[in-house]
Design an enzyme around this catalytic site. Structure first.
Site, PDB file in Angstrom:
ATOM      1  N   ASP A 195      41.361  43.050  41.381  1.00  0.00           N
ATOM      2  CA  ASP A 195      41.028  43.552  40.053  1.00  0.00           C
ATOM      3  C   ASP A 195      40.639  45.033  40.164  1.00  0.00           C
ATOM      4  O   ASP A 195      39.927  45.433  41.082  1.00  0.00           O
ATOM      5  CB  ASP A 195      39.867  42.722  39.468  1.00  0.00           C
ATOM      6  CG  ASP A 195      39.683  42.918  37.982  1.00  0.00           C
ATOM      7  OD1 ASP A 195      39.885  41.950  37.228  1.00  0.00           O
ATOM      8  OD2 ASP A 195      39.336  44.045  37.563  1.00  0.00           O
ATOM      9  N   ASN A 249      40.116  33.102  31.158  1.00  0.00           N
ATOM     10  CA  ASN A 249      39.751  33.344  29.764  1.00  0.00           C
ATOM     11  C   ASN A 249      40.952  33.200  28.835  1.00  0.00           C
ATOM     12  O   ASN A 249      42.052  33.651  29.177  1.00  0.00           O
ATOM     13  CB  ASN A 249      39.181  34.765  29.620  1.00  0.00           C
ATOM     14  CG  ASN A 249      37.955  34.989  30.487  1.00  0.00           C
ATOM     15  OD1 ASN A 249      37.145  34.086  30.663  1.00  0.00           O
ATOM     16  ND2 ASN A 249      37.821  36.184  31.044  1.00  0.00           N
ATOM     17  N   GLN A 297      39.272  37.254  26.860  1.00  0.00           N
ATOM     18  CA  GLN A 297      40.592  37.660  27.369  1.00  0.00           C
ATOM     19  C   GLN A 297      40.943  39.049  26.837  1.00  0.00           C
ATOM     20  O   GLN A 297      40.897  39.285  25.623  1.00  0.00           O
ATOM     21  CB  GLN A 297      41.678  36.651  26.946  1.00  0.00           C
ATOM     22  CG  GLN A 297      43.033  36.973  27.584  1.00  0.00           C
ATOM     23  CD  GLN A 297      44.109  35.925  27.288  1.00  0.00           C
ATOM     24  OE1 GLN A 297      43.940  35.057  26.430  1.00  0.00           O
ATOM     25  NE2 GLN A 297      45.220  36.013  28.002  1.00  0.00           N
ATOM     26  N   HIS A 354      46.058  34.709  33.587  1.00  0.00           N
ATOM     27  CA  HIS A 354      45.557  35.078  34.918  1.00  0.00           C
ATOM     28  C   HIS A 354      44.286  34.299  35.210  1.00  0.00           C
ATOM     29  O   HIS A 354      43.557  33.907  34.299  1.00  0.00           O
ATOM     30  CB  HIS A 354      45.319  36.585  35.042  1.00  0.00           C
ATOM     31  CG  HIS A 354      44.432  37.136  33.970  1.00  0.00           C
ATOM     32  ND1 HIS A 354      44.893  37.449  32.711  1.00  0.00           N
ATOM     33  CD2 HIS A 354      43.111  37.417  33.952  1.00  0.00           C
ATOM     34  CE1 HIS A 354      43.899  37.906  31.976  1.00  0.00           C
ATOM     35  NE2 HIS A 354      42.794  37.882  32.704  1.00  0.00           N
ATOM     36  N   HIS A 408      40.767  34.525  37.430  1.00  0.00           N
ATOM     37  CA  HIS A 408      39.867  35.384  38.201  1.00  0.00           C
ATOM     38  C   HIS A 408      39.356  34.622  39.419  1.00  0.00           C
ATOM     39  O   HIS A 408      38.888  33.475  39.293  1.00  0.00           O
ATOM     40  CB  HIS A 408      38.642  35.766  37.365  1.00  0.00           C
ATOM     41  CG  HIS A 408      38.946  36.649  36.197  1.00  0.00           C
ATOM     42  ND1 HIS A 408      38.745  37.999  36.213  1.00  0.00           N
ATOM     43  CD2 HIS A 408      39.447  36.359  34.969  1.00  0.00           C
ATOM     44  CE1 HIS A 408      39.091  38.515  35.033  1.00  0.00           C
ATOM     45  NE2 HIS A 408      39.524  37.543  34.256  1.00  0.00           N
TER      46      HIS A 408
HETATM   47  P1  5GP Z   1      40.422  39.173  31.163  1.00  0.00           P
HETATM   48  O1  5GP Z   1      39.235  39.836  30.519  1.00  0.00           O
HETATM   49  O2  5GP Z   1      41.673  39.321  30.317  1.00  0.00           O
HETATM   50  O3  5GP Z   1      40.175  37.762  31.577  1.00  0.00           O
HETATM   51  O4  5GP Z   1      40.654  39.947  32.517  1.00  0.00           O
HETATM   52  C1  5GP Z   1      41.419  41.088  32.650  1.00  0.00           C
HETATM   53  C2  5GP Z   1      41.067  41.690  33.988  1.00  0.00           C
HETATM   54  O5  5GP Z   1      42.144  42.529  34.397  1.00  0.00           O
HETATM   55  C3  5GP Z   1      39.813  42.553  33.969  1.00  0.00           C
HETATM   56  O6  5GP Z   1      38.906  42.073  34.964  1.00  0.00           O
HETATM   57  C4  5GP Z   1      40.321  43.964  34.286  1.00  0.00           C
HETATM   58  O7  5GP Z   1      39.431  44.660  35.114  1.00  0.00           O
HETATM   59  C5  5GP Z   1      41.628  43.684  34.987  1.00  0.00           C
HETATM   60  N1  5GP Z   1      42.654  44.687  34.777  1.00  0.00           N
HETATM   61  C6  5GP Z   1      43.045  45.225  33.596  1.00  0.00           C
HETATM   62  N2  5GP Z   1      44.081  46.082  33.778  1.00  0.00           N
HETATM   63  C7  5GP Z   1      44.340  46.077  35.117  1.00  0.00           C
HETATM   64  C8  5GP Z   1      45.308  46.756  35.930  1.00  0.00           C
HETATM   65  O8  5GP Z   1      46.131  47.542  35.461  1.00  0.00           O
HETATM   66  N3  5GP Z   1      45.296  46.471  37.260  1.00  0.00           N
HETATM   67  C9  5GP Z   1      44.401  45.602  37.812  1.00  0.00           C
HETATM   68  N4  5GP Z   1      44.472  45.407  39.130  1.00  0.00           N
HETATM   69  N5  5GP Z   1      43.482  44.944  37.072  1.00  0.00           N
HETATM   70  C10 5GP Z   1      43.448  45.186  35.750  1.00  0.00           C
END
Ligand code: 5GP
Ligand code: ZN
Length: 136
Positions: A32, A88, A95, A101, A103
């Site tokens: 991440d 999420n 999300q 995805h 985590h």
């Molecule tokens: P969500 O909140 O949708 O469950 O998680 C999205 C996650 O993706 C967040 O923890 C954020 O830091 C990560 N993230 C968002 N954009 C990128 C990216 O371009 N590259 C990487 N490696 N992580 C990302």
């Protein structure tokens, strides 16, 4: 199927570089960009599914075995003390990227992080009513 406007489709399929820690035919696991703890990683399917509501059963069936494999491997390598697996769905649930995805969050006794949700407070009658709605 890929979604041309989806950043995680591009990352999962290698069109955008990432810190990949695992890859197979169906998934890429990346670090991440804004980790909650050291080693915070994301399991990305190579095909596009918006979230758990949309993911196909075949892909979904491979996710938990992969999460387990990564957790065992990363715990050994990073020396973490525990592990959160988090996923999420929709904005209200946190999300922010609408490509399924998972985590993988290594936990350390010294990390000062928390995932605790306080109880919302339900009576036995309310719990019965919720059960009836779900099974009804
Ligand atoms: P969500 O909140 O949708 O469950 O998680 C999205 C996650 O993706 C967040 O923890 C954020 O830091 C990560 N993230 C968002 N954009 C990128 C990216 O371009 N590259 C990487 N490696 N992580 C990302
Ligand atoms: Zn996508």
């Amino acid at each position: 199927m890929k979604d041309e406007n989806c950043i995680f489709c591009k990352i999962a399929n290698g069109e955008i570089p990432s810190r990949t820690v695992y890859e197979d035919d169906d998934f890429r696991v990346i670090l991440d960009l804004n980790p909650a703890t050291k080693g915070h990683a994301l399991i990305l399917p190579k095909d596009h599914y918006q979230n758990l509501y949309q993911i196909d059963d075949g892909t979904a069936a491979k996710v938990l075995p992969l999460a387990k494999k990564m957790a065992v491997m990363m715990t050994k390598k990073l020396g973490c003390d525990g592990f959160n697996v988090l996923q999420n769905n929709n904005e209200i649930a946190g999300q922010t990227v609408f490509h399924f995805h998972v985590h993988l969050i290594p936990r350390y006794s010294s990390d000062n992080q928390s995932l605790v949700m306080p109880p919302c407070g339900m009576t036995a009658e309310q719990l019965d009513a919720v059960r009836d709605v779900i099974v009804g």
